[in-house]
Design a protein around this motif. Structure first.
Motif, PDB file in Angstrom:
ATOM      1  N   ASP A 133      64.719  71.289  84.183  1.00 36.49           N
ATOM      2  CA  ASP A 133      64.472  72.486  85.001  1.00 36.49           C
ATOM      3  C   ASP A 133      63.070  73.012  84.700  1.00 36.49           C
ATOM      4  O   ASP A 133      62.889  74.159  84.313  1.00 36.49           O
ATOM      5  CB  ASP A 133      65.534  73.548  84.684  1.00 36.49           C
ATOM      6  N   ASP A 159      67.980  70.694  88.058  1.00 37.79           N
ATOM      7  CA  ASP A 159      68.108  71.927  88.837  1.00 37.79           C
ATOM      8  C   ASP A 159      67.144  71.922  90.027  1.00 37.79           C
ATOM      9  O   ASP A 159      66.153  71.197  90.034  1.00 37.79           O
ATOM     10  CB  ASP A 159      67.819  73.137  87.934  1.00 37.79           C
ATOM     11  N   ASN A 160      67.495  72.729  91.011  1.00 39.29           N
ATOM     12  CA  ASN A 160      66.606  73.027  92.154  1.00 39.29           C
ATOM     13  C   ASN A 160      66.266  71.795  92.992  1.00 39.29           C
ATOM     14  O   ASN A 160      65.101  71.547  93.299  1.00 39.29           O
ATOM     15  CB  ASN A 160      65.312  73.698  91.677  1.00 39.29           C
TER      16      ASN A 160
HETATM   17 MG    MG Z   1      65.708  76.134  87.933  1.00 39.95          MG
END
Ligand code: MG
Length: 214
Positions: A133, A159-160
């Motif tokens: 992340d 993430d993301n």
């Molecule tokens: Mg993130």
């Protein structure tokens, strides 16, 4: 107008039940002028539960920021387990260390300051769980390093991976290209079995990917 953020607040107070140490970590991060890009409490607790379900003892995080997800990860491992977390900005690492101490998990966590791509070759695997992340442009390299530092059954979370749908198509900035390439690696890597899930909430429309190492 969606009620995603309001629903997140409801779920936080009803199910997730974050505490003062986590609230303080977010407040300290804001007061230090750092960006509001930490995971939500619900996502953080998901990481904690994942660590517990997996029985993780050694966790590697890439991208500490203020240590919010780091606190959750540290809470998901036994007291003699370790979280190592890579952070580029020395000032961010300082805030994170204070937040980790404040949450009572400082003894389980080592924050490595510097470019993660410099730190990763110095680390010794295998780690049981990875949370990637950080800057998204380097996601493909971070993912390859995670595989190198993994063992059979290790779990990798990115993430993301949706970014409000910006990942669709072929254009985009270096971050979007990094996410897209990492997703392609997740889908085709001979040692990985992976999925990716979309999320909505107080951070709008995004998502995360989870992989297990064969
Ligand atoms: Mg993130």
């Amino acid at each position: 107008m969606s009620n995603w953020a309001e629903m997140d607040r409801y779920l936080n107070r009803t199910v997730v039940q974050p505490d003062d140490a986590l609230d303080a970590a977010v407040e300290n991060t804001r007061n230090a002028g750092m960006p509001a890009i930490e995971v939500t409490a619900g996502q953080g607790k998901f990481l904690m539960l994942l660590a517990r379900i997996h029985g993780a003892r050694r966790v590697l995080e890439i991208g500490t920021l203020g240590g919010f997800s780091t606190i959750w990860l540290a809470r998901g491992i036994p007291d003699d387990g370790t979280v190592e977390s890579c952070e580029f900005e020395p000032a961010h690492a300082e805030v994170a260390r204070r937040n980790l101490e404040g949450a009572g998990v400082g003894h389980k966590v080592t924050v490595h300051v510097g470019a993660a791509l410099d730190t990763l070759p110095t680390l010794t695997g295998p780690y049981d769980l990875f949370f990637i992340d950080a800057d998204k442009a380097n996601n493909p390299e971070y993912l390859e390093w995670a595989v190198k530092l993994s063992g059979p059954g290790s779990v990798i979370v990115l993430d993301n991976v949706v970014r409000g749908g910006a990942v669709l198509g072929e254009g985009g900035d270096d971050d979007v290209r990094g996410i897209r390439r990492a997703l392609e690696i997740l889908g085709t890597h001979p040692r990985l079995e992976a999925t990716a899930l979309q999320t909505v909430g107080s951070k709008d429309w995004d998502g995360f990917a989870v992989a297990v190492v064969n």
